[in-house]
Design an enzyme around this catalytic site. Sequence first.
Site, PDB file in Angstrom:
ATOM      1  N   GLY A  11     -20.890 -63.453  18.898  1.00 42.67           N
ATOM      2  CA  GLY A  11     -20.612 -63.118  17.498  1.00 42.67           C
ATOM      3  C   GLY A  11     -19.339 -63.796  17.020  1.00 42.67           C
ATOM      4  O   GLY A  11     -18.665 -64.510  17.786  1.00 42.67           O
ATOM      5  N   VAL A  13     -16.381 -62.536  16.179  1.00 45.49           N
ATOM      6  CA  VAL A  13     -15.187 -62.070  16.887  1.00 45.49           C
ATOM      7  C   VAL A  13     -15.330 -62.343  18.387  1.00 45.49           C
ATOM      8  O   VAL A  13     -14.363 -62.726  19.051  1.00 45.49           O
ATOM      9  CB  VAL A  13     -14.943 -60.568  16.607  1.00 45.49           C
ATOM     10  N   ASP A  36     -29.267 -56.210  26.439  1.00 42.51           N
ATOM     11  CA  ASP A  36     -29.864 -55.663  25.224  1.00 42.51           C
ATOM     12  C   ASP A  36     -29.210 -54.309  24.957  1.00 42.51           C
ATOM     13  O   ASP A  36     -29.369 -53.362  25.728  1.00 42.51           O
ATOM     14  CB  ASP A  36     -31.382 -55.517  25.408  1.00 42.51           C
ATOM     15  N   THR A  62     -24.742 -55.812  12.410  1.00 48.94           N
ATOM     16  CA  THR A  62     -23.820 -56.056  11.287  1.00 48.94           C
ATOM     17  C   THR A  62     -24.526 -56.396   9.967  1.00 48.94           C
ATOM     18  O   THR A  62     -23.852 -56.744   8.995  1.00 48.94           O
ATOM     19  CB  THR A  62     -22.843 -57.204  11.640  1.00 48.94           C
ATOM     20  N   TYR A 125     -25.287 -48.656   7.533  1.00 40.94           N
ATOM     21  CA  TYR A 125     -24.407 -49.419   8.434  1.00 40.94           C
ATOM     22  C   TYR A 125     -23.101 -48.651   8.679  1.00 40.94           C
ATOM     23  O   TYR A 125     -22.710 -48.428   9.835  1.00 40.94           O
ATOM     24  CB  TYR A 125     -24.113 -50.808   7.831  1.00 40.94           C
ATOM     25  N   LYS A 129     -21.752 -46.995  12.180  1.00 43.48           N
ATOM     26  CA  LYS A 129     -20.463 -47.376  12.785  1.00 43.48           C
ATOM     27  C   LYS A 129     -19.590 -46.139  12.952  1.00 43.48           C
ATOM     28  O   LYS A 129     -18.891 -45.984  13.956  1.00 43.48           O
ATOM     29  CB  LYS A 129     -19.753 -48.434  11.924  1.00 43.48           C
ATOM     30  N   TRP A 155     -14.091 -57.341   6.290  1.00 43.89           N
ATOM     31  CA  TRP A 155     -14.351 -58.628   5.627  1.00 43.89           C
ATOM     32  C   TRP A 155     -14.154 -59.806   6.604  1.00 43.89           C
ATOM     33  O   TRP A 155     -13.370 -60.727   6.345  1.00 43.89           O
ATOM     34  CB  TRP A 155     -13.417 -58.786   4.423  1.00 43.89           C
TER      35      TRP A 155
END
Length: 305
Positions: A11, A13, A36, A62, A125, A129, A155
Site C-alpha cells: 500500500g 504507507v 489474506d 480503504t 469505512y 476503522k 488524506w
Amino acid sequence: MSQILLIGRDGQVGQELQKTLAPLGNVVSVGRPQLDLTAPEQIQRLIEETAPALIVNAAAYTAVDKAESEPALAHAVNAAAPEQMAKSAQALGSALIHISTDYVFDGSKSSPYLETDPTQPLGIYGESKRAGEVAIQQVQAAYPDLQYAILRTAWVYGAGGKGNFAKTMLRVGASRPELRVVADQIGTPTSAAEIAWAIAALAQQFLQPGAAQPSGIYHFTNSGAASWYDFAVAIIEEARALGWPLAVEQITPITTAEYPTPTQRPAYSVLSNQKIQPILPAPPPQWRQSLRQVIAELHRNLSSN
Ligand SMILES: NC(=O)c1ccc[n+]([C@@H]2O[C@H](COP(=O)([O-])OP(=O)(O)OC[C@H]3O[C@@H](n4cnc5c(N)ncnc54)[C@H](OP(=O)(O)O)[C@@H]3O)[C@@H](O)[C@H]2O)c1
C-alpha cells in the site's frame, strides 16, 4: 536485531514503511499474496511463525465509497483482522502499531481534533476503522500487558501505491482544461512518507529497552490545513513548476453538494499533532513541503518511464 512484521507492504504507507523500518530491525514484510486479512487463522499462523517483537499493520480496506456496498468485507479487514493481530501480539508479547483515520469523526468541530474527542463516523469505512480501534482497545482491556499504538492519520497520498488524489489530479489535469474540486471539506494532506517516518519513531520507542512505551491512540498528519480545492491547486502548481505536461487551465471550487458521493465525508477533520509531538524527532513538515517532494518523485518516475 529485533524481528519486525510489516503487514500491508504494497500500500501507499506500506511501501514507505519498508524504507523507514529497515534500519530498526529484521523486517519481514507481507502483502495480500502472502496474507489474506479476511482469514484470521492465517494472521495468527503468520504471527506465531514470525514471532516478531513488533507488528506494524499498514493494510486496510480503504475504498471509502465502495465500503457502503461491502460492509462485511470492510469490517473483516478493518476490524476483525486488527483484533486478531492484537490477540496474537498479546499471546506472543509483541507490540502492535495499527493505522486509523480521521474519518472516525463527523467533522462538526472547527478546531483540530484531539485523541480524546468523541468519535462519530459518517459511513461504513469510518465505522469499520473505528471498530478496529475499539477491538484493539478491548484486547488490551482484557490483557493489560498488550503494548499497542494506533496512529490516526488523514488524506494520505504518495508516490507509491495504486492511486490517490494527487495522482488523480495529475492524470485528469493532463487532458482536461478544467478541474472542479470540493472546497468545503477541510483536512490535512499527509504524505505516506511522513506517516512512515512517524511510525518509525513509535517503533523505535517500542523496540528500545527502557524507553517510555507509546500507548493508545495518536494523531499524526503533516502540519497545516487545506481544502481539497487548495490541495488540487497546489498539486498543479508544483507539477507545473517541474514542467509536467498539463492541459488544465482552470481549477474551479465547488461545494460538496455539487459533487455527491455514496459516503458523506467530514466537513472538517484536521487532527492535532500535540500528543505525538514529543515522540517525533522534529515537528511534522507543512503539507505543502511534503507535497513538493512527492511531486518531484512522481515527476522522476514519469521521466524515467
Ligand atoms: N488513503 C487515505 O486517504 C487514508 C486516510 C486516513 C487513514 N488511512 C489509513 O492509512 C492506512 C494506510 O492506507 P493506504 O492509503 O496506504 O492504503 P492502501 O494504499 O489502500 O493500501 C492498503 C493495502 O491493504 C491491502 N489489503 C486490502 N485488503 C486486504 C486483504 N483482504 N488482505 C490482504 N491485504 C489487503 C491492499 O491490497 P490491494 O492493493 O491488493 O487491495 C493494499 O496493499 C490504512 O489503515 C488506512 O485506513 C488512509
